[in-house]
Each structure stands twice: as structure tokens, then as C-alpha cells.
Write a protein that holds these residues in place. Structure first.
Motif, mmCIF file in Angstrom:
data_model
loop_
_atom_site.group_PDB
_atom_site.id
_atom_site.type_symbol
_atom_site.label_atom_id
_atom_site.label_comp_id
_atom_site.label_asym_id
_atom_site.label_seq_id
_atom_site.Cartn_x
_atom_site.Cartn_y
_atom_site.Cartn_z
ATOM 1 N N GLY A 166 0.937 -1.053 0.042
ATOM 2 C CA GLY A 166 0.063 -0.055 0.062
ATOM 3 C C GLY A 166 0.837 1.166 -0.059
ATOM 4 O O GLY A 166 1.886 1.331 -0.566
ATOM 5 N N VAL A 167 0.434 2.287 0.529
ATOM 6 C CA VAL A 167 1.392 3.569 0.595
ATOM 7 C C VAL A 167 1.289 4.192 1.923
ATOM 8 O O VAL A 167 1.965 5.072 2.028
ATOM 9 N N ASN A 168 1.003 3.566 2.996
ATOM 10 C CA ASN A 168 1.184 3.840 4.475
ATOM 11 C C ASN A 168 2.279 3.413 5.022
ATOM 12 O O ASN A 168 2.284 2.321 5.855
ATOM 13 N N SER A 169 3.666 4.255 5.189
ATOM 14 C CA SER A 169 4.392 3.843 5.742
ATOM 15 C C SER A 169 4.332 3.695 7.217
ATOM 16 O O SER A 169 5.219 2.904 7.951
ATOM 17 N N GLN A 170 3.522 4.339 7.744
ATOM 18 C CA GLN A 170 3.282 4.620 9.405
ATOM 19 C C GLN A 170 2.069 3.781 9.689
ATOM 20 O O GLN A 170 1.576 3.666 10.845
ATOM 21 N N SER A 171 1.920 2.581 9.030
ATOM 22 C CA SER A 171 0.685 1.628 9.422
ATOM 23 C C SER A 171 0.960 0.888 10.665
ATOM 24 O O SER A 171 2.359 0.659 10.796
ATOM 25 N N VAL A 202 4.975 -4.341 6.426
ATOM 26 C CA VAL A 202 4.627 -3.910 7.694
ATOM 27 C C VAL A 202 5.237 -2.257 7.821
ATOM 28 O O VAL A 202 6.301 -1.909 7.415
ATOM 29 N N GLY A 203 4.283 -1.507 8.567
ATOM 30 C CA GLY A 203 4.731 0.001 8.847
ATOM 31 C C GLY A 203 5.540 0.165 9.888
ATOM 32 O O GLY A 203 5.542 -0.694 11.002
ATOM 33 N N ASN A 204 5.949 1.490 10.084
ATOM 34 C CA ASN A 204 6.819 1.470 11.483
ATOM 35 C C ASN A 204 6.186 2.212 12.572
ATOM 36 O O ASN A 204 6.913 2.151 13.423
ATOM 37 N N LYS A 205 4.943 2.009 12.802
ATOM 38 C CA LYS A 205 4.116 2.161 14.043
ATOM 39 C C LYS A 205 3.917 0.858 14.698
ATOM 40 O O LYS A 205 3.555 0.838 15.660
ATOM 41 N N THR A 206 4.350 -0.202 13.690
ATOM 42 C CA THR A 206 4.350 -1.658 14.487
ATOM 43 C C THR A 206 5.625 -1.819 15.118
ATOM 44 O O THR A 206 6.637 -1.469 15.068
ATOM 45 N N GLU A 222 12.274 -12.770 7.583
ATOM 46 C CA GLU A 222 12.140 -12.231 6.436
ATOM 47 C C GLU A 222 11.275 -10.938 6.323
ATOM 48 O O GLU A 222 10.118 -11.138 6.706
ATOM 49 N N ILE A 223 12.061 -9.979 5.702
ATOM 50 C CA ILE A 223 11.188 -8.660 5.675
ATOM 51 C C ILE A 223 11.015 -8.215 4.312
ATOM 52 O O ILE A 223 11.979 -7.954 3.511
ATOM 53 N N LEU A 224 9.936 -8.325 3.584
ATOM 54 C CA LEU A 224 9.365 -8.054 2.313
ATOM 55 C C LEU A 224 8.900 -6.525 2.164
ATOM 56 O O LEU A 224 7.630 -6.411 2.679
ATOM 57 N N GLY A 225 9.399 -5.512 1.491
ATOM 58 C CA GLY A 225 8.534 -4.225 1.668
ATOM 59 C C GLY A 225 8.586 -3.747 2.940
ATOM 60 O O GLY A 225 8.797 -4.233 4.138
ATOM 61 N N GLY A 226 7.801 -2.454 2.851
ATOM 62 C CA GLY A 226 7.441 -2.007 4.479
ATOM 63 C C GLY A 226 8.341 -0.951 4.789
ATOM 64 O O GLY A 226 9.660 -0.604 4.177
ATOM 65 N N ASP A 227 8.240 -0.450 6.069
ATOM 66 C CA ASP A 227 9.280 0.547 6.605
ATOM 67 C C ASP A 227 9.091 0.009 8.084
ATOM 68 O O ASP A 227 8.212 0.400 8.780
ATOM 69 N N VAL A 228 10.290 -0.501 8.547
ATOM 70 C CA VAL A 228 10.114 -1.037 10.056
ATOM 71 C C VAL A 228 11.392 -0.672 10.869
ATOM 72 O O VAL A 228 12.253 -0.342 10.216
ATOM 73 N N VAL A 229 11.064 -0.689 12.209
ATOM 74 C CA VAL A 229 12.179 -0.299 13.023
ATOM 75 C C VAL A 229 12.292 -1.585 14.072
ATOM 76 O O VAL A 229 11.165 -1.737 14.613
#
Length: 430
Positions: A166-171, A202-206, A222-229
Motif C-alpha cells: 500500500g502507501v502507508n509507511s506508518q501503518s 509492515v509499517g513503522n508504527k508496528t 524475512e522482511i518484504l517491503g515496508g518501513d520497519v524499525v
């Protein structure tokens, strides 16, 4: 002029010495592996299952510590439902039906364990082995660099429930904290395996911290796409990759460890970190982000006690593999006991733009048969000259594991993989 030169040299020496002595690898005032991790999970006995989970969870549901649950086949949390797991809860994956837990796009998992009461996902077999059950899959709506901005996970699952992107990096897909995943990685059709933990878009609010994956037959993480910390991740004796990043993920990883052993590695995949921008180039949308991973205070270690003979037998591979078009930076970290430390894909060009994207800084290369190479090349002089420059503060040594780590082979309590600061000295010998 002479005094000015002397001052500059003195400053360089002070800065270099300070950098050489600062903590590298995993850090903490105490051993944060204590209490919640388990290094001998095959010997732990859990209560018999008294609750079965199957099919779809479509409403908010809580799993309680007083019960022991069985994942029978793939269990989907869908319809924007929230699955809450109480601290101390044990969930077993069923061997016969390929038990797995899938958090569909829009749903959440709130698995908030405690240091003294972690949540455990494990095998239901009396004699546990890697690949006994599937694993945990979390799907979100953060960006992925595939054409169309979305994809579906190909794990022989319901395609309608495994869409991600999707488009929501902060999901926000929920919380994973103080959680163990043991003996996952069930084989799917031919060579493909589940991963212990798959994070797709997975977004960075997770929140993902203090998660341990042990004895996975596939990849641990395994991390596919997303924006994760992510922070304080532990991968123990994975057969596949410890950490695999692809499909344009933007990831910051801190204070995490991959613990390999020569005898537990796959013959084709034995990497602590595998960084790629895509699985298939023809499926990648180059107008979107390529994979970018920043790893800080990480420890990548081969814990074998027979390193020289294992290398001679061909059992030890590289620790890090970096694909073309991917960006990777590792800082204040330890890479110990590999052959070699890192390999760049053969289509990576050694030019200024590449060196801006691939960084090794303040990193301790220890007991590696070679440091950084281009794939299928035995001449790494250019890479040695570049990353061996004093300005990067990289260290090159050959120190035994028992001397470098505080207590790596502790057989009674959890090992301590923090390094002994006194053993790090300024060294550029390669």
C-alpha cells in the motif's frame, strides 16, 4: 607548519583510539538475553494443548496464559480483527496440518510478552526439529516496490488473505515484544520453506523488539517491503538466512544478533544477512524505493568451536550478501567467523555511487577468511583499500570466541555475546 601537522596527527590518533575502544556488537549494561530467551528449546516441556485455533479469526480475540493453544492448519486473523496474546501464553504449531498464524492486511496482533514471562510459539511434536510447523506471517499496507504496489505471499495459502502492500509507511500491525518462535520453517513445495517470522509491507508504527527465532528450517526473519524499525532480535541456528531483506524494505535494525553454527547452515543459504532489492528484477518497479537497511550495534557470529576445520571443509560461507541496487550500512558491529565476512553481488559496480550506498563503519571483522569481496572474484584489493581506510575505523583481528565475548559457551545459563572491550585494540592489519 610542523606543529600544525603534529596536532592533526594527535587528533587523528585520539579520535581513532576512542572509536576503537567504544562498544561494538550488541550492547547493554547487563545481558539482555537473560530471562526471556531459550538456547536449548528442544529440552523444554510445555503443557498439553487444550484449545484449538483453526480457520479464520474475524472478531477481536484474546489468548490467555492459562491455556495452551494449537494452530491447526493456517489460521488467519482477518476482517480488521485484533488478536491479543497474554504474556506467558504458549501456542504450538501442528506438524500434521502445517500450522501457521497469518495476520492479514488490516488486522493486528498484540503479543506483548514480558521479560520474565515471554510468549512462546513452538512445535507440538515430542521430539522437536526445525521445520515442524509453518511460522508467523504479518501483512501490512506499507509500500513495496513491486509493480502495482501490492503482492500476495506464495506460501500455499489463501491468496485473498495474503495480499500485502500500500502507501502507508506508518501503518500499525500491532506489537511483538518478548516473544520466541521455535522450530518453524515448514517446507512448502520443493525447496521453498516458511520463515519463522515473515513481515510483508509492515509499517513503522508496528513495535517489533525482543523477538527470538530458533532452529528455523527456513529464514528466521524475512522482511518484504515496508518501513520497519526493529530492536533486540535474536536468530539462533537458522538453516536459512538469519535476516533477509527484499522488495524495497526500509529498515533500521539495532542491537540484534545472529548466532550461526557450521553444522546447522544450509549448503546454499548460510548468511546472517541477505540484502536484495527484489526477488525478480522484472517484477521490480524502479520508480519506487529500493531496499535500504541500516544495522547498528549488531553481532553476526559463527559459534563453532572448530572454525578452521569447518572452513577447510566448506561448511562456512559469507556472513553478509548485498545485491545490486540495494543500500546497506553496518555500524559499530561485530562480524566473527565467516568465509568471507561479506560479498557484493557480481553486478555491483565498484564506483563512487556504490560506496555511498554500501557502508562498513566502526565494524570489528574477526576471524574471517577475507573481509569484503565481489561475488566470484578472488581479488579484493580495491575493497580492502577502501574500507580499510582509517576514516572508517574498521578493525581486523583474529581473536578466539572465548577471548572476545564475555561468556559465549555458558552451558548453565544464557550465554553472553557482549564483547570484552579490553580485547579491542586499534588495528588495521588485514
Amino acid at each position: 607548519m610542523k606543529n600544525l601537522v603534529q596536532i592533526k596527527l594527535m587528533l587523528l590518533f585520539v579520535v581513532f583510539s576512542a572509536s576503537a575502544q567504544q562498544e561494538k556488537g550488541i550492547i547493554g549494561t547487563s545481558n539482555w538475553l537473560n530471562n526471556w530467551t531459550e538456547f536449548k528449546p528442544a529440552k523444554v516441556e510445555y503443557n498439553e494443548t487444550n484449545q484449538i485455533l483453526y480457520g479464520k479469526i474475524t472478531t477481536n480475540t484474546t489468548l490467555y496464559k492459562k491455556n495452551t493453544y494449537l494452530l491447526q492448519g493456517p489460521v488467519y486473523v482477518t476482517n480488521n480483527a485484533v488478536l491479543t496474546i497474554e504474556a506467558g501464553t504458549v501456542i504450538k504449531g501442528d506438524y500434521e496440518t502445517n500450522g501457521a498464524l497469518i495476520i492479514a492486511k488490516g488486522a493486528q496482533i498484540m503479543a506483548n510478552g514480558l521479560e520474565t514471562d515471554p510468549i512462546v510459539f513452538t512445535s507440538n511434536r515430542p521430539v522437536k526439529k526445525g521445520g515442524d510447523w509453518g511460522g508467523i506471517v504479518i501483512l501490512g499496507d506499507a509500500p513495496v516496490n513491486k509493480f502495482g504496489g501490492s503482492s500476495s505471499l506464495n506460501f500455499e495459502l489463501d491468496p485473498s488473505q495474503t495480499i500485502y502492500g500500500g502507501v502507508n509507511s506508518q501503518s500499525n500491525s500491532g506489537v511483538l515484544r518478548f516473544l520466541r518462535i521455535e522450530f518453524a520453517g515448514k517446507k512448502i513445495k520443493g525447496f521453498k520453506d516458511y520463515n519463522a517470522l515473515s513481515l510483508a509491507s509492515v509499517g513503522n508504527k508496528t513495535v517489533i523488539e525482543n523477538v527470538m527465532c530458533s532452529f528455523s528450517a527456513g529464514n528466521s526473519f524475512e522482511i518484504l517491503g515496508g518501513d520497519v524499525v526493529v530492536s533486540k532480535l535474536v536468530s539462533l541456528r537458522s538453516s536459512g538466512d538469519d535476516f533477509r531483506f527484499t522488495q524495497g524494505v526500509q529498515c533500521k535494525m539495532d542491537n540484534s544478533i545472529a548466532i550461526r553454527h557450521s553444522l546447522y547452515s544450509s549448503s546454499t543459504r548460510s548468511r546472517c544477512m541477505n540484502i536484495a532489492s527484489y526477488d525478480k528484477k522484472e517484477e521490480a518497479d524502479f520508480s519506487k524505493n529500493m531496499t535500504n537497511v541500516v544495522a547498528t550495534n549488531c553481532t553476526l557470529v559463527n559459534s563453532t568451536e572448530n572454525l578452521s576445520s569447518d572452513i577447510a571443509s566448506g561448511l562456512v560461507k559469507e556472513s553478509i550478501f548485498i545485491g545490486n541496487n540495494a543500500s546497506f550500512a553496518i555500524k559499530r558491529s561485530v562480524i566473527s567467523g565467516f568465509n568471507p565476512a561479506a560479498i557484493l553481488a557480481q553486478d555491483v559496480k565498484l564506483e563512487a555511487s556504490t560506496f555511498k550506498k554500501i557502508k562498513f563503519e566502526e565494524t570489528y571483522f574477526n576471524n574471517c577468511k577475507g573481509n569484503i569481496f565481489v561475488e566470484n572474484s578472488t581479488n579484493n584489493e580495491d575493497l580492502e583499500d577502501y574500507y580499510g581506510n582509517n576514516s572508517f575505523f574498521n578493525l581486523y583481528q583474529n581473536t578466539d570466541n572465548t577471548e572476545m565475548f564475555l561468556d559465549i559457551y555458558n552451558t548453565k545459563n544464557n550465554p553472553d555475546f557482549r564483547i570484552k572491550i579490553s580485547k579491542i585494540t586499534a588495528s588495521n592489519s588485514k
